[in-house]
Design an enzyme around this catalytic site. Structure first.
Site, mmCIF file in Angstrom:
data_model
loop_
_atom_site.group_PDB
_atom_site.id
_atom_site.type_symbol
_atom_site.label_atom_id
_atom_site.label_comp_id
_atom_site.label_asym_id
_atom_site.label_seq_id
_atom_site.Cartn_x
_atom_site.Cartn_y
_atom_site.Cartn_z
ATOM 1 N N GLY A 1 -12.741 110.868 -36.838
ATOM 2 C CA GLY A 1 -13.999 110.582 -37.455
ATOM 3 C C GLY A 1 -14.806 109.677 -36.607
ATOM 4 C CB SER A 2 -15.671 109.496 -33.784
ATOM 5 O OG SER A 2 -15.274 110.706 -33.522
ATOM 6 N NE ARG A 3 -24.421 107.584 -33.896
ATOM 7 C CZ ARG A 3 -25.060 106.392 -34.303
ATOM 8 N NH1 ARG A 3 -24.808 105.953 -35.397
ATOM 9 N NH2 ARG A 3 -26.076 106.083 -33.496
ATOM 10 C CG MET B 1 -18.054 114.649 -34.060
ATOM 11 S SD MET B 1 -17.022 114.784 -32.661
ATOM 12 C CE MET B 1 -17.072 112.990 -32.040
#
Length: 213
Positions: A180-182, A93
């Site tokens: 911001g990440s996953r 993301m």
């Protein structure tokens, strides 16, 4: 436009700073100082947007837990939580994506585990091993699905509202990761991915896998 509830403290703080700096800047004859702060508040509103979604019909379908880009679809054995072979679907993301996470399947929460760690770039392979993360196991139809929210280089807070024993529905919101990440989704044997690396997906609506047996 709906806003995720976790966003209001951030938006409120940004708006408060905007008001203070705006007042000082105007009194000092520098109203242009408001411009970057107005942009910052606008970005916060955009980042924490939480659009309504409806999962597609079909009990055998598995929907995406996150908005973003698929960065990996690989078969591997998860030894940390599942202790079984699985297919990992990793979704990155960016700060421009919706960051509200949704349940990929209906079922029961069997485990929620928070782990401290580093803050590497979320799209890197090592992020799933080294970064701060929250692992969730969902039991559905006799199968166990593993969800892992992974903090990125900018993300410093993972929100997971689930607790062991909770009953969840496919497509429902369960948390978010800030800035911001996953999210990694581990599919059990008998569930086949229908996405590939590079695909764009949306949480709660995009089908990422299907039960085949």
């Amino acid at each position: 436009m709906a806003i995720a509830r976790e966003g209001w403290p951030v938006i409120g703080t940004a708006a408060g700073v905007l008001g203070l700096v705006g007042a000082v800047g105007t009194l000092a004859g520098h109203p242009a100082s408001l411009v970057p702060l107005v942009l910052a508040v606008g970005f916060c509103l955009y980042f924490f947007r939480d659009p309504e979604r409806r999962a597609p019909p079909g009990e055998r379908l598995v929907v995406s837990p996150a908005d973003g880009r698929v960065v990996a679809v690989v078969e591997e054995r998860d030894e940390r939580v599942l202790g079984a072979p699985a297919t990992r679907v990793s979704i990155f993301m960016s700060p421009l994506d919706v960051h509200v996470n949704r349940n990929p399947v209906s079922g029961t929460v069997a485990l929620v585990r928070h782990s401290a760690g580093r803050f590497r770039a979320a799209f890197a392979d090592k992020a799933s091993l080294d970064n701060a993360r929250t692992a969730v196991v969902l039991e559905s139809g006799g199968r166990r699905y593993l969800l892992v929210q992974i903090a990125g280089a900018l993300a410093r807070r993972i929100v997971c509202r689930l607790r062991p024993g909770d009953r969840v529905q496919r497509g429902e919101r369960f948390g978010m990761i800030m800035f911001g990440s996953r999210v990694d989704l581990f599919l059990p044997v008998g569930v086949a991915p229908v996405v590939r690396r590079g695909d764009r997906v949306r949480a709660g609506t995009s089908v990422v896998a299907e039960e085949r047996s």
